[in-house]
Design an enzyme around this catalytic site. Sequence first.
Site, mmCIF file in Angstrom:
data_model
loop_
_atom_site.group_PDB
_atom_site.id
_atom_site.type_symbol
_atom_site.label_atom_id
_atom_site.label_comp_id
_atom_site.label_asym_id
_atom_site.label_seq_id
_atom_site.Cartn_x
_atom_site.Cartn_y
_atom_site.Cartn_z
ATOM 1 N N PHE A 299 -2.502 22.988 -15.368
ATOM 2 C CA PHE A 299 -3.375 24.138 -15.544
ATOM 3 C C PHE A 299 -4.477 23.725 -16.510
ATOM 4 O O PHE A 299 -4.206 23.113 -17.543
ATOM 5 C CB PHE A 299 -2.573 25.314 -16.112
ATOM 6 N N ASP B 71 5.649 22.644 -20.183
ATOM 7 C CA ASP B 71 5.063 23.962 -19.994
ATOM 8 C C ASP B 71 5.892 24.674 -18.922
ATOM 9 O O ASP B 71 5.939 24.229 -17.766
ATOM 10 C CB ASP B 71 3.600 23.818 -19.550
ATOM 11 N N TYR C 109 4.365 36.819 -19.354
ATOM 12 C CA TYR C 109 3.830 37.898 -18.522
ATOM 13 C C TYR C 109 3.964 37.631 -17.033
ATOM 14 O O TYR C 109 3.558 38.453 -16.215
ATOM 15 C CB TYR C 109 2.364 38.181 -18.872
ATOM 16 N N LYS C 110 4.564 36.519 -16.651
ATOM 17 C CA LYS C 110 4.775 36.236 -15.225
ATOM 18 C C LYS C 110 6.178 36.709 -14.823
ATOM 19 O O LYS C 110 6.430 37.906 -14.711
ATOM 20 C CB LYS C 110 4.562 34.748 -14.959
ATOM 21 N N ARG D 157 -1.956 31.969 -2.424
ATOM 22 C CA ARG D 157 -0.763 31.778 -3.250
ATOM 23 C C ARG D 157 0.077 33.051 -3.239
ATOM 24 O O ARG D 157 -0.417 34.142 -3.526
ATOM 25 C CB ARG D 157 -1.188 31.427 -4.675
#
Length: 407
Positions: free
Chosen positions: A133, A202, A227-228, A376
Amino acid sequence: MSETTTARDGLSERALKLDAADPLAPQRALFALDDGVYLDGNSLGALPVHVPARVQDVLTRQWGELRIRSWGESGWWTAPERIGDRIAPLVGAAAGQIVVGDSTSVNVFKAVVAATRLAGEGRDEILVDATTFPTDGYIAASAARLTGHRIVPVAPADVPAALGPRTAAVLLNHVDYRSGRLHDLPALTAAVHAAGAVVVWDLCHSAGALPVGLDEHGVDLAVGCTYKYLNGGPGSPAYLYVAERHQAAFDSPLPGWNSHADPFGMTPEFAPADGSVRGRVGTPDIVSMLTLEAALDVWDGVSVDAVRAKSLALTDFFLECVEAYVPAGRVASVTPVAHAERGSQVALRCAEAEPVMRRLIERGVVGDLRRPDVLRFGFTPLYVGFADAERAARVLAEVLDEVPAAA
């Protein structure tokens, strides 16, 4: 009846049977969902229905009535470690090794710099996942400039060959955010250690979706967002894992009064606190932190292994439905078929990705887009079902029938 209609009816019927037999199906009622199909929990998890009332209590009673007393009486001061201990079982860590606070980016910076310090003298390279990312790469590059190290971008599969006596630290993503590829954390961690280096993982796209095994596999440092798949809310605080064996030597590049051994002593010299508290910096974001703490209640009694089993079954089923419904040649999966290499999302390459995703969302199937050409779809097993997967593939096929193929 056409062959397509027969296949559709068969898959629809199977989806209903799979949902009826799903031991995690009751968890869906714990979330605020509408009649659509929400497949973007790998970007922002759905709201657990009990959270607003808990947050209201934080605002009106803890802040509104108790005010500053809540630092002690409501447990505000110890929240970063307490909530870290609730996250710990979800990533395979014992208590006392995770502290919650700051953003993922800030925690990446802490971890990478601390990793170079743990590695010791004579090592001047930081290996970074070349597919990472972007922010992880930006932060690692800044950390390298500040510490006098050199950044070496490398694909995760090529890390073992790139390791050497100059390697200080390695920053890797457990799951690739674009493709959903799951990297081999145990093997790569072992390779980094064999080279005498320190690894930082990560976990943003794996925590809450699959077993991680931080302690079991000897991970040094790890970071992740909440938050995922952990459903902590937009911008909810991230976390930092520091293995117990490294805590006494962990040297944060961001020492703050909250990580001081005597935070209220207000001394000019910094003396680091013991344990995971060293990962703290400044005053915690209490409202968002306690929102996260409330959201974690949905994990009570839930096995991560059961979540992983459903995740793989869901993504398998979705790929089967896509193959049955979608016109040949319009999409191609870039997510690995092998279970050992797959996270909890499916990424489909599609030349018309932007208009296709826009129309999918208009029809109640919410995924997301990674430009230029990746659709996605994230599968959060706590609230996504097999009928959702079948419907998403069916609507995708309908949309592709309407959107002209790129020349």
